[in-house]
Scaffold this active site. Sequence first.
Site, PDB file in Angstrom:
ATOM      1  N   HIS A 187       0.862  -1.185   0.000  1.00 23.25           N
ATOM      2  CA  HIS A 187       0.000   0.000   0.000  1.00 23.25           C
ATOM      3  C   HIS A 187       0.894   1.229   0.000  1.00 23.25           C
ATOM      4  O   HIS A 187       1.687   1.431   0.926  1.00 23.25           O
ATOM      5  CB  HIS A 187      -0.938  -0.010   1.193  1.00 23.25           C
ATOM      6  CG  HIS A 187      -2.066  -0.974   1.057  1.00 23.25           C
ATOM      7  ND1 HIS A 187      -2.691  -1.568   2.137  1.00 23.25           N
ATOM      8  CD2 HIS A 187      -2.708  -1.445  -0.040  1.00 23.25           C
ATOM      9  CE1 HIS A 187      -3.649  -2.365   1.700  1.00 23.25           C
ATOM     10  NE2 HIS A 187      -3.676  -2.313   0.382  1.00 23.25           N
ATOM     11  N   GLU A 190       1.807   3.937   2.940  1.00 23.44           N
ATOM     12  CA  GLU A 190       2.231   3.432   4.249  1.00 23.44           C
ATOM     13  C   GLU A 190       3.761   3.413   4.328  1.00 23.44           C
ATOM     14  O   GLU A 190       4.404   2.375   4.347  1.00 23.44           O
ATOM     15  CB  GLU A 190       1.615   2.048   4.466  1.00 23.44           C
ATOM     16  CG  GLU A 190       0.092   2.109   4.470  1.00 23.44           C
ATOM     17  CD  GLU A 190      -0.601   0.744   4.419  1.00 23.44           C
ATOM     18  OE1 GLU A 190       0.098  -0.293   4.504  1.00 23.44           O
ATOM     19  OE2 GLU A 190      -1.834   0.719   4.294  1.00 23.44           O
ATOM     20  N   ARG A 243      -2.981   4.960  -2.422  1.00 22.93           N
ATOM     21  CA  ARG A 243      -2.874   3.627  -1.833  1.00 22.93           C
ATOM     22  C   ARG A 243      -2.623   2.533  -2.870  1.00 22.93           C
ATOM     23  O   ARG A 243      -1.919   1.573  -2.605  1.00 22.93           O
ATOM     24  CB  ARG A 243      -4.176   3.334  -1.083  1.00 22.93           C
ATOM     25  CG  ARG A 243      -4.422   1.888  -0.651  1.00 22.93           C
ATOM     26  CD  ARG A 243      -5.796   1.805  -0.008  1.00 22.93           C
ATOM     27  NE  ARG A 243      -6.279   0.446   0.194  1.00 22.93           N
ATOM     28  CZ  ARG A 243      -6.158  -0.246   1.320  1.00 22.93           C
ATOM     29  NH1 ARG A 243      -5.521   0.276   2.343  1.00 22.93           N
ATOM     30  NH2 ARG A 243      -6.665  -1.464   1.424  1.00 22.93           N
ATOM     31  N   HIS A 312       2.386  -3.474   7.016  1.00 24.91           N
ATOM     32  CA  HIS A 312       1.448  -2.410   6.668  1.00 24.91           C
ATOM     33  C   HIS A 312       1.446  -1.372   7.797  1.00 24.91           C
ATOM     34  O   HIS A 312       2.086  -1.542   8.836  1.00 24.91           O
ATOM     35  CB  HIS A 312       0.036  -2.973   6.505  1.00 24.91           C
ATOM     36  CG  HIS A 312      -0.152  -3.810   5.286  1.00 24.91           C
ATOM     37  ND1 HIS A 312      -0.945  -3.428   4.232  1.00 24.91           N
ATOM     38  CD2 HIS A 312       0.333  -5.029   4.949  1.00 24.91           C
ATOM     39  CE1 HIS A 312      -0.932  -4.363   3.295  1.00 24.91           C
ATOM     40  NE2 HIS A 312      -0.164  -5.358   3.712  1.00 24.91           N
ATOM     41  N   GLU A 387       0.455  -4.482  11.260  1.00 27.05           N
ATOM     42  CA  GLU A 387      -0.009  -3.111  11.101  1.00 27.05           C
ATOM     43  C   GLU A 387       0.799  -2.288  12.099  1.00 27.05           C
ATOM     44  O   GLU A 387       0.564  -2.335  13.308  1.00 27.05           O
ATOM     45  CB  GLU A 387      -1.509  -2.987  11.379  1.00 27.05           C
ATOM     46  CG  GLU A 387      -2.405  -3.705  10.385  1.00 27.05           C
ATOM     47  CD  GLU A 387      -2.581  -2.950   9.076  1.00 27.05           C
ATOM     48  OE1 GLU A 387      -2.035  -1.828   8.965  1.00 27.05           O
ATOM     49  OE2 GLU A 387      -3.253  -3.486   8.177  1.00 27.05           O
TER      50      GLU A 387
END
Length: 433
Positions: A187, A190, A243, A312, A387
Amino acid sequence: MVRLNSAAGSRWWAPAMAILALAFSVEAAEVARYDNYRLYRVTPHSEAQLRSVAAMEQASDSLIFLETARKLGDRFDIVVAPHKLADFTETLESDYIPHELIEQNVQRAFDEERVRLTNKRAKGPFDWNDYHTLEEIHAWLDQLASEHPKEVELLDAGRSHQNRTMKGVKLSYGPGRPGVFLEGGIHAREWISPATVTYILNQLLTSEDAKVRALAEKFDWYVFPNANPDGYAYTFQVNRLWRKTRKAYGPFCYGADPNRNWDFHWAEQGTSNNACSDTYHGSEAFSEVETRSLAAFVEKLRGKLGAYIAFHSYSQLLLFPYGHTGEHSPNHQDLNEIAEATVKSLAKRYGTQYKYGNVYDAIYPASGSSVDWSYGAQDVKIAYTYELRPDGNAWNGFVLPPNEIVPTGEETLDSLITLLEESSARGYYDEKH
């Protein structure tokens, strides 16, 4: 990370004029700006209010949903275009929906970041004091291979839609080792993801810490810091909040979500069939050359890979399959216990608190991801998604301050050691070479 559609998330659509600008001039486009866009936090107190706010996401591309509530008690974080402000606040107030203004001008954080990065361009060696362009990351990978020819081999998984290299490296200290795949930057916005992946790679190569050395030499490492090179470059050049990939879908919509495009329960949950949506799953599984090429590379490692780890941001979560269903995977208990030990290890250095669980329950339904595909299609049974920082209370978590890059890398490497030790003790890498 994004919270979108019925899967809980947001649509990072640019305003109409910005979309037109991007459509007619791709890489040479005027930089997308969010001047005087306001950020509101909305907390519905009834099911009717929840439905009312959720419906706004489908009705207007001038509202950018950073967080979408799935149930009462959750919040919406919504960026509102200036021309939409009066209608938006009137709707909330007429329905007595509780809300508060969090940020008067969303563009401010992006301006500060751009000024800082512009001022640092004439810098010294590659480091982790700030974020790097795609070209800088690729040059550093080239340098590693040149300076460490016995341990580092350059990898080329193919070309992106705009003909950029899908560049990675293999780090190995000898034959007969099981493989670990590290995926970063799928993505585009990020940025802490490729920064963390390159930090870990550097430590695996240079650290003198005994635990890091043992980890580095136990496995063959396949490391791709930027799995979406076109999108990443676009965030530096045009739109910081981009993104997706950059393939054109019609006159005004670009890109598919490369983490919804993999051929494992593709387009079933937590995706969109709207090509302008941030979770657009693509026209078919592996419609994006980036995912198709990376998958072809991973398939060549079938039987050798013991772990697939994707990075991510943001929300401080450690996730594992499945995302397409709430049904638990065959080794769910192992994955859950390994995750529990891993997040405890991560918290030791700085106290950073992660939550963990299977994707469907811990964050939102999401099918067609790389980690689910590696698990379900390639039989890689240690498959996790980090994440990274910050936690879910931050509205601007994609703009993580650069002084958090090294701490993020340190605590993540601490946890990765635990993750691989715990899974190794359960025999997951036996006879993989």
